[in-house]
Design a protein around this motif. Structure first.
Motif, PDB file in Angstrom:
ATOM      1  N   ILE A 116      21.236  72.266  -7.507  1.00 21.60           N
ATOM      2  CA  ILE A 116      21.164  71.324  -6.627  1.00 21.60           C
ATOM      3  C   ILE A 116      21.638  69.903  -7.235  1.00 21.60           C
ATOM      4  O   ILE A 116      22.220  69.292  -6.210  1.00 21.60           O
ATOM      5  N   LYS A 117      21.432  69.475  -8.330  1.00 18.17           N
ATOM      6  CA  LYS A 117      22.000  68.355  -8.749  1.00 18.17           C
ATOM      7  C   LYS A 117      23.521  68.312  -8.765  1.00 18.17           C
ATOM      8  O   LYS A 117      24.089  67.151  -8.334  1.00 18.17           O
ATOM      9  N   ILE A 118      24.281  69.387  -8.800  1.00 14.06           N
ATOM     10  CA  ILE A 118      25.621  69.422  -8.786  1.00 14.06           C
ATOM     11  C   ILE A 118      26.094  69.286  -7.472  1.00 14.06           C
ATOM     12  O   ILE A 118      27.053  68.600  -7.025  1.00 14.06           O
ATOM     13  N   ALA A 119      25.345  69.883  -6.239  1.00 16.38           N
ATOM     14  CA  ALA A 119      25.621  69.584  -4.798  1.00 16.38           C
ATOM     15  C   ALA A 119      25.565  68.215  -4.679  1.00 16.38           C
ATOM     16  O   ALA A 119      26.434  67.778  -3.828  1.00 16.38           O
ATOM     17  N   LYS A 120      24.501  67.471  -5.122  1.00 18.48           N
ATOM     18  CA  LYS A 120      24.035  66.206  -4.744  1.00 18.48           C
ATOM     19  C   LYS A 120      25.287  65.317  -5.287  1.00 18.48           C
ATOM     20  O   LYS A 120      25.745  64.286  -4.685  1.00 18.48           O
ATOM     21  N   LYS A 121      25.573  65.693  -6.593  1.00 20.07           N
ATOM     22  CA  LYS A 121      26.431  64.953  -7.356  1.00 20.07           C
ATOM     23  C   LYS A 121      27.773  65.207  -6.578  1.00 20.07           C
ATOM     24  O   LYS A 121      28.919  64.087  -6.583  1.00 20.07           O
ATOM     25  N   MET A 122      28.084  66.130  -6.288  1.00 20.90           N
ATOM     26  CA  MET A 122      29.755  66.516  -5.596  1.00 20.90           C
ATOM     27  C   MET A 122      29.323  66.049  -3.935  1.00 20.90           C
ATOM     28  O   MET A 122      30.418  66.266  -3.434  1.00 20.90           O
ATOM     29  N   HIS A 159      27.693  76.477 -13.642  1.00 21.46           N
ATOM     30  CA  HIS A 159      27.621  75.462 -12.844  1.00 21.46           C
ATOM     31  C   HIS A 159      28.908  74.450 -12.947  1.00 21.46           C
ATOM     32  O   HIS A 159      29.226  73.833 -12.029  1.00 21.46           O
ATOM     33  N   ARG A 160      29.394  74.393 -14.211  1.00 12.99           N
ATOM     34  CA  ARG A 160      30.899  73.821 -14.149  1.00 12.99           C
ATOM     35  C   ARG A 160      31.812  74.517 -13.402  1.00 12.99           C
ATOM     36  O   ARG A 160      32.730  73.592 -13.057  1.00 12.99           O
ATOM     37  N   THR A 161      31.764  75.586 -13.337  1.00 15.17           N
ATOM     38  CA  THR A 161      32.872  76.499 -12.324  1.00 15.17           C
ATOM     39  C   THR A 161      32.536  75.986 -11.013  1.00 15.17           C
ATOM     40  O   THR A 161      33.502  75.904 -10.345  1.00 15.17           O
ATOM     41  N   ALA A 162      31.372  75.994 -10.588  1.00 12.75           N
ATOM     42  CA  ALA A 162      30.818  75.695  -9.195  1.00 12.75           C
ATOM     43  C   ALA A 162      31.542  74.162  -8.957  1.00 12.75           C
ATOM     44  O   ALA A 162      31.884  73.930  -7.972  1.00 12.75           O
ATOM     45  N   GLN A 163      31.112  73.130  -9.712  1.00 13.25           N
ATOM     46  CA  GLN A 163      31.613  72.132  -9.856  1.00 13.25           C
ATOM     47  C   GLN A 163      33.130  71.690  -9.615  1.00 13.25           C
ATOM     48  O   GLN A 163      33.541  71.053  -8.777  1.00 13.25           O
ATOM     49  N   ARG A 164      33.937  72.425 -10.252  1.00 11.13           N
ATOM     50  CA  ARG A 164      35.314  72.647 -10.232  1.00 11.13           C
ATOM     51  C   ARG A 164      35.635  72.982  -8.828  1.00 11.13           C
ATOM     52  O   ARG A 164      36.665  72.411  -8.319  1.00 11.13           O
ATOM     53  N   HIS A 165      35.249  74.272  -8.533  1.00 13.39           N
ATOM     54  CA  HIS A 165      35.710  74.636  -7.134  1.00 13.39           C
ATOM     55  C   HIS A 165      35.276  73.503  -6.101  1.00 13.39           C
ATOM     56  O   HIS A 165      35.990  73.353  -5.113  1.00 13.39           O
ATOM     57  N   LEU A 166      33.997  72.864  -6.048  1.00 11.47           N
ATOM     58  CA  LEU A 166      33.708  72.011  -5.005  1.00 11.47           C
ATOM     59  C   LEU A 166      34.629  70.774  -5.291  1.00 11.47           C
ATOM     60  O   LEU A 166      34.741  70.072  -3.998  1.00 11.47           O
ATOM     61  N   MET A 195      30.175  73.226   0.739  1.00 11.14           N
ATOM     62  CA  MET A 195      29.095  73.632   0.911  1.00 11.14           C
ATOM     63  C   MET A 195      28.717  74.597  -0.175  1.00 11.14           C
ATOM     64  O   MET A 195      29.546  75.351  -0.988  1.00 11.14           O
ATOM     65  N   LEU A 196      27.425  74.450  -0.832  1.00 12.22           N
ATOM     66  CA  LEU A 196      27.010  75.285  -1.882  1.00 12.22           C
ATOM     67  C   LEU A 196      25.863  76.159  -1.445  1.00 12.22           C
ATOM     68  O   LEU A 196      24.889  75.571  -1.009  1.00 12.22           O
ATOM     69  N   LEU A 197      25.931  77.441  -1.392  1.00  7.52           N
ATOM     70  CA  LEU A 197      24.862  78.489  -0.998  1.00  7.52           C
ATOM     71  C   LEU A 197      24.366  79.019  -2.598  1.00  7.52           C
ATOM     72  O   LEU A 197      25.065  79.311  -3.501  1.00  7.52           O
ATOM     73  N   ILE A 198      22.830  78.858  -2.787  1.00  9.84           N
ATOM     74  CA  ILE A 198      22.261  79.162  -4.106  1.00  9.84           C
ATOM     75  C   ILE A 198      21.385  80.429  -3.581  1.00  9.84           C
ATOM     76  O   ILE A 198      20.423  80.158  -3.117  1.00  9.84           O
ATOM     77  N   PHE A 199      21.830  81.941  -4.008  1.00  9.38           N
ATOM     78  CA  PHE A 199      21.116  82.926  -3.751  1.00  9.38           C
ATOM     79  C   PHE A 199      20.230  83.220  -5.154  1.00  9.38           C
ATOM     80  O   PHE A 199      20.629  83.065  -5.985  1.00  9.38           O
ATOM     81  N   PHE A 200      18.751  82.999  -4.625  1.00 10.11           N
ATOM     82  CA  PHE A 200      18.104  83.500  -6.040  1.00 10.11           C
ATOM     83  C   PHE A 200      16.952  84.545  -5.562  1.00 10.11           C
ATOM     84  O   PHE A 200      16.595  84.626  -4.166  1.00 10.11           O
ATOM     85  N   GLY A 201      16.382  84.873  -6.524  1.00  4.29           N
ATOM     86  CA  GLY A 201      15.373  86.145  -6.248  1.00  4.29           C
ATOM     87  C   GLY A 201      15.177  87.017  -7.527  1.00  4.29           C
ATOM     88  O   GLY A 201      15.936  86.888  -8.310  1.00  4.29           O
ATOM     89  N   ASN A 202      14.249  87.948  -7.309  1.00  2.00           N
ATOM     90  CA  ASN A 202      14.062  88.761  -8.423  1.00  2.00           C
ATOM     91  C   ASN A 202      15.014  89.657  -8.630  1.00  2.00           C
ATOM     92  O   ASN A 202      15.834  90.115  -7.265  1.00  2.00           O
ATOM     93  N   VAL A 203      15.191  90.572  -9.769  1.00  2.00           N
ATOM     94  CA  VAL A 203      16.154  91.528  -9.933  1.00  2.00           C
ATOM     95  C   VAL A 203      15.918  92.593  -8.958  1.00  2.00           C
ATOM     96  O   VAL A 203      14.718  92.840  -8.546  1.00  2.00           O
TER      97      VAL A 203
END
Length: 160
Positions: A93-99, A65-72, A1-9
């Motif tokens: 999101i593309k990485i999650a779909k690819k993986m 993203h490369r690091t995330a893809q490797r872990h996944l 699973m990939l969790l993507i946390f986002f938002g302002n500083v």
């Protein structure tokens, strides 16, 4: 699973993402940490300005993203955390779909007065953190997420 946390500083993304990663035993990848790994610089903020160029920012996201893809690919669950403008979220999101893994977008928000106080306190402790002016500048740049996603408001709440 990939969790993507986002938002302002200053909204509490990093603290929240690190806590979730620890509790759920996810790999955790944070934009600010990667910046310091990729670029050998004394400063990335000066006079409330982010000093990285767009190509440099893209380089940081590419590394994340490369690091995330490797872990996944090893079957590990991953958390990505950053301001994540829409274009960069789409790349993740593309990485999650690819993986062929599930993903969840988690938007972290907070009352602006609380954010201002947090950022002013951080700035007094470390001048290499974003200031309130960066928060204000990003407010108009952060595009709303149309996909169904989780929104967490950290205003006056403990990390627990």
């Amino acid at each position: 699973m990939l969790l993507i946390f986002f938002g302002n500083v200053g909204t509490g993304k990093t603290s929240l993402a690190k806590t979730v990663a620890e509790k759920l035993h996810f790999e955790s990848i944070h934009f600010d940490e990667i910046v310091w790994q990729v670029f050998d610089r004394e400063k990335i903020y000066e006079n409330n300005t982010f000093l990285l160029s767009r190509p440099e920012i893209n380089e940081v996201y590419d590394r994340m993203h490369r690091t995330a893809q490797r872990h996944l690919s090893y079957g590990r669950n991953v958390i990505l955390e950053s301001v994540y403008f829409k274009r960069n979220r789409e790349e993740a999101i593309k990485i999650a779909k690819k993986m062929k893994t599930k993903f969840l977008l988690i938007e972290v928000i907070c009352n602006e007065k609380v954010v201002k106080a947090r950022l002013e306190k951080r700035k007094r402790q470390n001048d290499q953190t974003p200031g309130y002016q960066i928060y204000v500048a990003y407010k108009s740049l952060l595009e709303q997420e149309e996909r169904k996603h989780l929104i967490i408001d950290t205003t006056n709440k403990s990390i627990e």
